[in-house]
Scaffold this active site. Structure first.
Site, PDB file in Angstrom:
ATOM      1  N   ASP A   1     106.094  28.750  17.479  1.00  0.00           N
ATOM      2  CA  ASP A   1     107.139  28.181  18.376  1.00  0.00           C
ATOM      3  C   ASP A   1     108.367  27.645  17.245  1.00  0.00           C
ATOM      4  O   ASP A   1     109.591  28.097  17.739  1.00  0.00           O
ATOM      5  CB  ASP A   1     106.911  26.859  19.367  1.00  0.00           C
ATOM      6  CG  ASP A   1     106.024  25.956  18.645  1.00  0.00           C
ATOM      7  OD1 ASP A   1     105.465  26.242  17.277  1.00  0.00           O
ATOM      8  OD2 ASP A   1     105.602  25.169  19.297  1.00  0.00           O
TER       9      ASP A   1
ATOM     10  N   TYR B   1      95.385  41.071  24.112  1.00  0.00           N
ATOM     11  CA  TYR B   1      95.449  42.523  24.537  1.00  0.00           C
ATOM     12  C   TYR B   1      94.308  43.155  24.460  1.00  0.00           C
ATOM     13  O   TYR B   1      94.073  44.328  24.627  1.00  0.00           O
ATOM     14  CB  TYR B   1      96.546  43.341  23.488  1.00  0.00           C
ATOM     15  CG  TYR B   1      97.920  42.710  23.967  1.00  0.00           C
ATOM     16  CD1 TYR B   1      98.450  41.957  24.887  1.00  0.00           C
ATOM     17  CD2 TYR B   1      98.969  43.136  23.166  1.00  0.00           C
ATOM     18  CE1 TYR B   1      99.543  41.301  25.159  1.00  0.00           C
ATOM     19  CE2 TYR B   1     100.302  42.853  23.294  1.00  0.00           C
ATOM     20  CZ  TYR B   1     100.593  41.864  24.075  1.00  0.00           C
ATOM     21  OH  TYR B   1     101.880  41.604  24.507  1.00  0.00           O
TER      22      TYR B   1
ATOM     23  N   ASP C   1     104.391  40.858  19.316  1.00  0.00           N
ATOM     24  CA  ASP C   1     105.015  41.499  20.158  1.00  0.00           C
ATOM     25  C   ASP C   1     106.373  40.746  20.694  1.00  0.00           C
ATOM     26  O   ASP C   1     107.496  41.355  20.653  1.00  0.00           O
ATOM     27  CB  ASP C   1     104.241  41.727  21.251  1.00  0.00           C
ATOM     28  CG  ASP C   1     104.523  42.847  22.254  1.00  0.00           C
ATOM     29  OD1 ASP C   1     105.698  43.326  22.050  1.00  0.00           O
ATOM     30  OD2 ASP C   1     104.135  43.070  23.485  1.00  0.00           O
TER      31      ASP C   1
ATOM     32  N   ASP D   1     110.541  41.194  19.210  1.00  0.00           N
ATOM     33  CA  ASP D   1     111.502  41.234  20.505  1.00  0.00           C
ATOM     34  C   ASP D   1     112.550  40.364  20.446  1.00  0.00           C
ATOM     35  O   ASP D   1     113.891  40.564  20.656  1.00  0.00           O
ATOM     36  CB  ASP D   1     110.855  41.461  21.902  1.00  0.00           C
ATOM     37  CG  ASP D   1     110.371  42.802  22.290  1.00  0.00           C
ATOM     38  OD1 ASP D   1     110.039  43.520  21.174  1.00  0.00           O
ATOM     39  OD2 ASP D   1     109.902  42.903  23.425  1.00  0.00           O
TER      40      ASP D   1
ATOM     41  N   LYS E   1      99.680  29.803  15.913  1.00  0.00           N
ATOM     42  CA  LYS E   1      99.462  28.408  16.572  1.00  0.00           C
ATOM     43  C   LYS E   1      98.414  27.918  16.611  1.00  0.00           C
ATOM     44  O   LYS E   1      97.496  27.428  17.721  1.00  0.00           O
ATOM     45  CB  LYS E   1      99.846  28.703  18.117  1.00  0.00           C
ATOM     46  CG  LYS E   1     100.294  27.536  19.050  1.00  0.00           C
ATOM     47  CD  LYS E   1     101.544  26.997  18.653  1.00  0.00           C
ATOM     48  CE  LYS E   1     101.611  25.882  19.619  1.00  0.00           C
ATOM     49  NZ  LYS E   1     103.031  24.998  19.113  1.00  0.00           N
TER      50      LYS E   1
END
Length: 326
Positions: free
Chosen positions: A199, A120, A223, A227, A167
């Site tokens: 994951d 971002y 983020d 969610d 990751k």
């Protein structure tokens, strides 16, 4: 309680409905100075700017800001506003509430998301008709800053430690740097820090969310995964968030503008009011924040409820019920 200045930025869509509800709650519990400011799609259509300089300056100088949502201009609004308060961590609790139909009613997880860099950072390029690139930015300093906050956060909650989600097995240099910095700070502070690949976390949190209490993760992962957790507790309409800086904070519901119901007066104000409860705690009014949270929980449990939770009440009716509990 008096003296603190709170900037109120409703934004677009249901932000213009739920932010006034949260402001009513703040007016109910204390004497604050409120300043209204504009940002989002509507102000861009009128002025050509999604985030007027005046709004940015107000947020950068205020004690705290309550923000609603922005539509197509979201990236042009929320990223600079987070920068205005020097927000280095986004705090997103995902908790299931009594009386709310949840996929996993045992869920109670707090995400501490790095808030300044990662993908971002805005370093994107369209190099040809066939090729675009994105540069991911990870610094040791930002990762350590997040880790220090996480150590203090779990100490305040009397928690045993936290999980680092990353990751690093694939993104060895970027997530590797993030992982190393967070684990090093945790070790120096004597805080337990377990790690899990992002994951694998996405699977584990769905199967057994009780495995996790506090989760520390890079920007994009925080983020997306928060969610995902919202889906376990009843939806985005129940998730508050806090963008925390060293001296100032920006508080916003996670749900966005919800254009399908905007203007109908049926938006669930819970996330906005819970965000305002986090604002109260940030300003040092912990008891009032706890009281507000308890009032919201009572209303979620006993009703009235908005249509997203199976009820037929409007925004104002639910807000009135929360104020009655207070």
């Amino acid at each position: 309680m008096s003296g603190e200045e709170i900037i109120v930025v409703p934004g677009d869509g249901i932000g213009t409905e739920v932010v006034p509800a949260a402001r009513r709650m703040l007016e109910h519990v204390g004497e604050f100075s409120f300043v209204e400011a504009d940002a989002g799609d509507a102000v861009k259509a009128e002025t050509g700017e999604a985030l007027p300089e005046e709004t940015y300056d107000l947020v950068a100088a205020a004690d705290a800001t309550l923000f609603g949502a922005a539509g197509e201009t979201a990236a042009d609004v929320i990223l600079p506003l987070r920068e205005a308060v020097d927000s280095f961590v986004n705090v997103r609790p995902a908790r299931a509430y009594p009386g709310v139909d949840a996929v996993r009613p045992e869920t109670d997880v707090v995400f501490l998301r790095e808030n300044t860099e990662g993908v971002y950072s805005g370093h994107e390029d369209r190099l040809s008709d066939d090729l675009s690139t994105l540069t991911r930015v990870i610094t040791t300093s930002a990762s350590e800053r997040l880790a220090e906050f996480a150590c203090e956060f779990v100490a305040d909650r009397d928690a045993d430690g936290f999980h680092v989600v990353h990751k690093a097995n694939v993104m060895r240099e970027t997530d590797g740097r993030f992982r190393e910095a967070v684990l090093r700070v945790a070790e120096e502070r004597g805080v337990d820090a377990d790690e899990v690949l992002m994951d694998a976390f996405a699977t584990h949190v769905c199967l057994d969310p009780t495995r996790f209490d506090t989760v520390v993760c890079p920007n994009l992962a925080g983020d997306v995964l928060s969610d995902l957790a919202a889906g376990l507790v009843g939806g985005l309409g129940l998730l508050p968030s806090a963008n925390i800086g060293p001296e100032r904070g920006l508080f916003e519901p996670v749900h966005g503008t919800a254009p399908d119901i905007a203007g109908e007066g049926v938006a669930n104000p819970a996330a906005a009011i819970l965000s305002a409860a986090m604002l109260l705690e940030f300003l040092g009014h912990e008891e009032d924040g706890a009281d507000v949270r308890a009032a919201v929980e009572d209303v979620l449990s006993d009703g009235p409820r908005t249509p997203d939770l199976g009820g037929d009440a409007g925004t104002d009716e639910v807000t009135d019920a929360v104020l009655d509990r207070l």
